[in-house]
Design a protein around this motif. Structure first.
Motif, mmCIF file in Angstrom:
data_model
loop_
_atom_site.group_PDB
_atom_site.id
_atom_site.type_symbol
_atom_site.label_atom_id
_atom_site.label_comp_id
_atom_site.label_asym_id
_atom_site.label_seq_id
_atom_site.Cartn_x
_atom_site.Cartn_y
_atom_site.Cartn_z
ATOM 1 N N UNK A 11 1.040 -1.195 0.005
ATOM 2 C CA UNK A 11 0.167 -0.037 0.132
ATOM 3 C C UNK A 11 1.005 1.148 0.078
ATOM 4 N N UNK A 12 1.970 1.229 0.610
ATOM 5 C CA UNK A 12 3.019 2.355 0.829
ATOM 6 C C UNK A 12 3.332 2.458 -0.681
ATOM 7 N N UNK A 13 4.045 1.377 -1.314
ATOM 8 C CA UNK A 13 4.498 1.337 -2.810
ATOM 9 C C UNK A 13 3.685 2.091 -3.635
ATOM 10 N N UNK A 14 2.214 1.378 -3.670
ATOM 11 C CA UNK A 14 1.536 1.893 -4.980
ATOM 12 C C UNK A 14 0.533 3.071 -4.546
ATOM 13 N N UNK A 15 0.405 3.499 -3.279
ATOM 14 C CA UNK A 15 -0.396 4.483 -2.742
ATOM 15 C C UNK A 15 0.426 5.747 -2.219
ATOM 16 N N UNK A 16 0.896 5.157 -1.377
ATOM 17 C CA UNK A 16 1.603 6.512 -0.483
ATOM 18 C C UNK A 16 2.681 7.082 -1.340
ATOM 19 N N UNK A 17 3.660 6.641 -1.804
ATOM 20 C CA UNK A 17 4.581 7.075 -2.565
ATOM 21 C C UNK A 17 4.143 8.039 -3.731
ATOM 22 N N UNK A 18 3.420 7.258 -4.580
ATOM 23 C CA UNK A 18 2.997 8.036 -5.667
ATOM 24 C C UNK A 18 2.082 9.134 -5.122
ATOM 25 N N UNK A 363 11.003 2.523 11.977
ATOM 26 C CA UNK A 363 10.969 2.948 13.117
ATOM 27 C C UNK A 363 9.735 2.357 13.754
ATOM 28 N N UNK A 364 8.655 2.314 12.940
ATOM 29 C CA UNK A 364 7.560 1.741 13.626
ATOM 30 C C UNK A 364 7.715 0.121 13.712
ATOM 31 N N UNK A 365 7.716 -0.520 12.352
ATOM 32 C CA UNK A 365 7.895 -1.935 12.630
ATOM 33 C C UNK A 365 9.041 -2.424 11.399
ATOM 34 N N UNK A 366 10.109 -2.697 11.983
ATOM 35 C CA UNK A 366 11.175 -3.094 11.178
ATOM 36 C C UNK A 366 10.889 -4.555 10.273
ATOM 37 N N UNK A 367 9.965 -5.262 10.593
ATOM 38 C CA UNK A 367 9.840 -6.173 9.814
ATOM 39 C C UNK A 367 9.078 -5.828 8.363
ATOM 40 N N UNK A 368 8.211 -4.903 8.729
ATOM 41 C CA UNK A 368 7.475 -4.486 7.424
ATOM 42 C C UNK A 368 8.372 -4.032 6.420
#
Lengths: 379, 323
Positions: A11-18, A363-368
């Motif tokens: 969701x960050x790749x296709x939503x947040x960054x664009x 910083x929130x979740x390293x696994x993500x």
């Protein structure tokens, strides 16, 4: 292409960054508006109201979006195969010649629903042909497809000037364009769909090409993610070496991808020629082929993203026209700047904010962000 | 004698038309030799032309105009560098973006600042670069053969024309006889090797792009301050792309670049001259055919039918340090 960056959630790749890239592009555009001495917030309000405020505005927005869906899909199909087709402009322009010949020949004898399929074939065929030569040169002779498609844009422009001025122009006419088509080559409007929702529309050019564009978007999705051919194209796009190793013919895949890309670019000419102007005029494409680059980049080369991005650019075109009316200092060329900024921030600088967002996520979740996995590989 | 004068006139306009191509072509040569594809020559020329004409008419000085043209053009080149070197973005996408920003912003700012429909005010004498008449040019004009050649072809151009042609041997010298040139060529062929030698790939490429920006700035200034007495919207009209074609045609070599640009300029001059007049043997040639010829020739060359054009090997590939 190798990405030295760690993974982000989808969701960050296709939503947040664009979204961040797009916002930065609009903020910079806002500064240009300020430089001109106008209020960027008021400009934004006028733009959105002009595009979606009234039924006519919506219809115009979707009319522009139709063309951009075609040109965006055209760029995206090539991108999936690792090719950069910058020649959509020329492919669409030369397709106008095919459409013109079909329409001039049949508009007096056939109804529109028979002329339309013929025109689609002519448009796709001419566009594909114009992409086929650069594709062949890339595949067999190793000439860079970006350069050849740029050259073909200019050659198309010269051919069209010659065809319109010396061949297709009716005798006794001064304007470099064909005669107006008869009703047999005029596409029906779709404005009634918007009127269903209770909006009033005064003559907007939204036509059946919009439906064709959506169908093509679906077909492109089917092709890229649900067929063997699409898989091969994506494989070649990710790694030509791997594709070669897997026994995929380089020549074949480049030719097919570019022919599809060119055909889609050619089909974008249907919308203005048969849906609105009802003739083939000089420079009728007017940059729509290049808008496709911005649309494809913003839509992350996914048909759904492309449709959304095309509507956004349709909004900019329609709202931009209103804006030019309200703020004389800002002409429609403002859109060209926005287009350029979108290409810059969503395309060339797409990785600029990535490290920061990654750090934030980490910083929130390293696994993500897959920090552990990367460490494990020792990368 | 009449036909001889016509030939001299065509050659004279060939020189005038090929100068912006030559400057842009050499500009492209620097960046592409350093491994950075530059589709954005067109846009950088356009902002150079606008900044030059605008500054010249505001400050009433041709040289301030030229300086401004170079400054803005270099700034755009740095944006290209920032995207494609620092952030390893796609160089072609970045170039396309620069062309769009240039095309849009020159019109918007021109209209906002000067209110003349995207034009800048017509430049007065002293705000543009005047033709330099060489000693004795007028006296020798009537000498048969050599007279017209000396007074029309060699004398009577602006300083930027001589600058453009002087840049050809200079670029050759920089490229093949200096340490910077050697490293620049190396970084375009094999950046990893340059990196191993302890030289910064990024800084070298940035420097190459600064050279590109300077030359496109001068090319733009030539268009708006010499060829035309002011900026007109979209005045580059595809010259940046023809320069790119010439660069390929010249196989990325400075002296070849000059001949390629002269050839393309000659085709342009000829198509203007021959407008509507029938030729022997072939009959009337459509103007559009002549205009398309540079592009067609480039495609044929790229196809490998006239020798082989081999671009710098690392061109278009962002350099990622191995770790």
């Amino acid at each position: 292409m190798s990405t030295p960056y760690a993974k982000l959630p989808a969701w960050a790749d296709y939503g947040l960054i664009p979204l961040i890239n797009l916002s930065v592009a609009f903020i910079v555009a806002g500064f240009v508006v300020m430089l001109v001495g106008e209020n960027p917030f008021r400009a934004a309000v006028i733009l959105v109201e002009g595009a979606f405020g009234r039924g006519t505005g919506i219809a115009f927005t979707l009319y522009y979006a139709t063309t951009f869906i075609f040109s965006g899909l055209s760029v995206a199909v090539a991108v999936h195969c690792g090719l950069f087709n910058i020649g959509g402009e020329g492919q669409g322009y030369i397709a106008g010649l095919g459409i013109g010949v079909v329409c001039l020949a049949f508009d007096s004898v056939l109804p529109w629903w028979l002329t339309f399929p013929l025109a689609i074939i002519a448009a796709a065929g001419m566009g594909a042909l114009w992409a086929l030569i650069p594709a062949y040169l890339q595949a067999r002779r190793g000439s860079h497809i970006v350069i050849t498609t740029i050259m073909f844009n200019f050659i198309a422009a010269s051919v069209m000037v010659y065809a319109l001025v010396d061949v297709l122009k009716p005798a006794g006419s001064m304007a470099p364009q064909t005669r107006n088509f008869l009703p047999g080559a005029e596409l029906p409007k779709l404005n009634w769909i918007i009127e269903l929702f209770g909006a009033k529309i005064r003559s907007a050019p939204l036509n059946v090409c919009f439906i064709l564009a959506l169908v093509m978007a679906f077909l492109v999705w089917l092709l890229i993610w649900r067929t063997k051919l699409g898989y091969e194209m994506r494989t070649y796009g990710h790694s030509p070496k791997a594709a070669r190793y897997a026994g995929i013919s380089e020549t074949r895949i480049i030719l097919i991808a570019m022919v599809i890309s060119g055909a889609l670019a050619g089909m974008m000419a249907l919308n203005p020629v048969m849906g609105d102007q009802h003739n083939v005029a000089l420079d009728f494409v007017s940059g729509a082929g290049f808008v496709g680059i911005a649309v494809a980049l913003m839509g992350r080369s996914h048909p759904v993203g492309i449709v959304l991005a095309a509507i956004l650019f349709g909004m900019l075109y329609q709202g931009g026209a209103e804006l030019a009316f309200e703020m004389p200092a800002i002409s429609r060329d403002m859109i060209v700047i926005i287009q350029g900024l979108v290409i810059l921030f969503a395309g060339a600088l797409e990785h600029m904010f990535r490290p920061y967002i990654q750090a934030l996520f980490a910083s929130f979740s390293p696994k993500a962000v897959g920090i552990e996995a990367v460490k494990g590989k020792g990368a | 004698m009449d036909s001889f004068n016509a030939v001299v006139q065509v050659l004279d306009s060939t020189i005038r038309l090929s100068v912006p191509l030559l400057l842009a072509c050499l500009a492209g040569l620097y960046s592409e030799r350093a491994g950075i594809f530059d589709i954005g020559l067109e846009g950088k020329m356009l902002v150079g032309a606008f900044a030059g004409a605008a500054a010249a008419s505001v400050f009433h000085s041709g040289f301030i105009g030229l300086g401004m043209a170079i400054l803005i053009s270099v700034a755009f080149a740095m944006v290209h560098g920032f995207a494609s070197i620092t952030h390893r973005g796609n160089q072609i996408v970045s170039g396309v973006a620069i062309n769009f920003v240039a095309a849009g912003s020159t019109i918007i700012l021109g209209q906002a600042w000067f209110q003349q429909g995207g034009r800048t005010p017509a430049l007065q004498p002293g705000e543009r670069f005047e033709a330099i008449v060489w000693p004795g040019a007028d006296a020798l004009r009537d000498v048969p053969l050599l007279g017209p050649i000396y007074s029309e072809l060699i004398s009577g151009h602006s300083i930027l024309v001589y600058f453009a042609f002087a840049m050809v041997p200079f670029t050759w010298w920089v490229l093949f006889r200096t340490r910077f040139g050697l490293r620049m060529r190396a970084v375009g062929e094999n950046p990893a090797a340059v990196d191993t030698a302890g030289i910064s790939v990024a800084w070298l490429r940035y420097r190459a792009l600064i050279c590109t920006g300077i030359l496109t700035g001068v090319a733009g200034a030539y268009l708006s301050m010499v060829q035309n007495g002011g900026f007109v919207k979209d005045m580059t009209a595809g010259k940046g792309y023809i320069a790119l074609a010439a660069l390929i045609f010249a196989k990325w070599r400075p002296v070849n670049a000059m001949f390629a640009c002269l050839l393309f300029g000659f085709l342009d001059a000829l198509s203007i001259r021959l407008q509507g007049t029938p030729l022997p043997i072939v009959g009337k040639v459509p103007v559009q055919f002549m205009q398309a010829l540079p592009y067609v020739l480039t495609v044929i060359l790229l196809a490998g039918f006239i020798g082989k054009a081999i671009p710098p090997r690392a061109g278009g590939v962002p350099y990622v340090k191995e770790r």
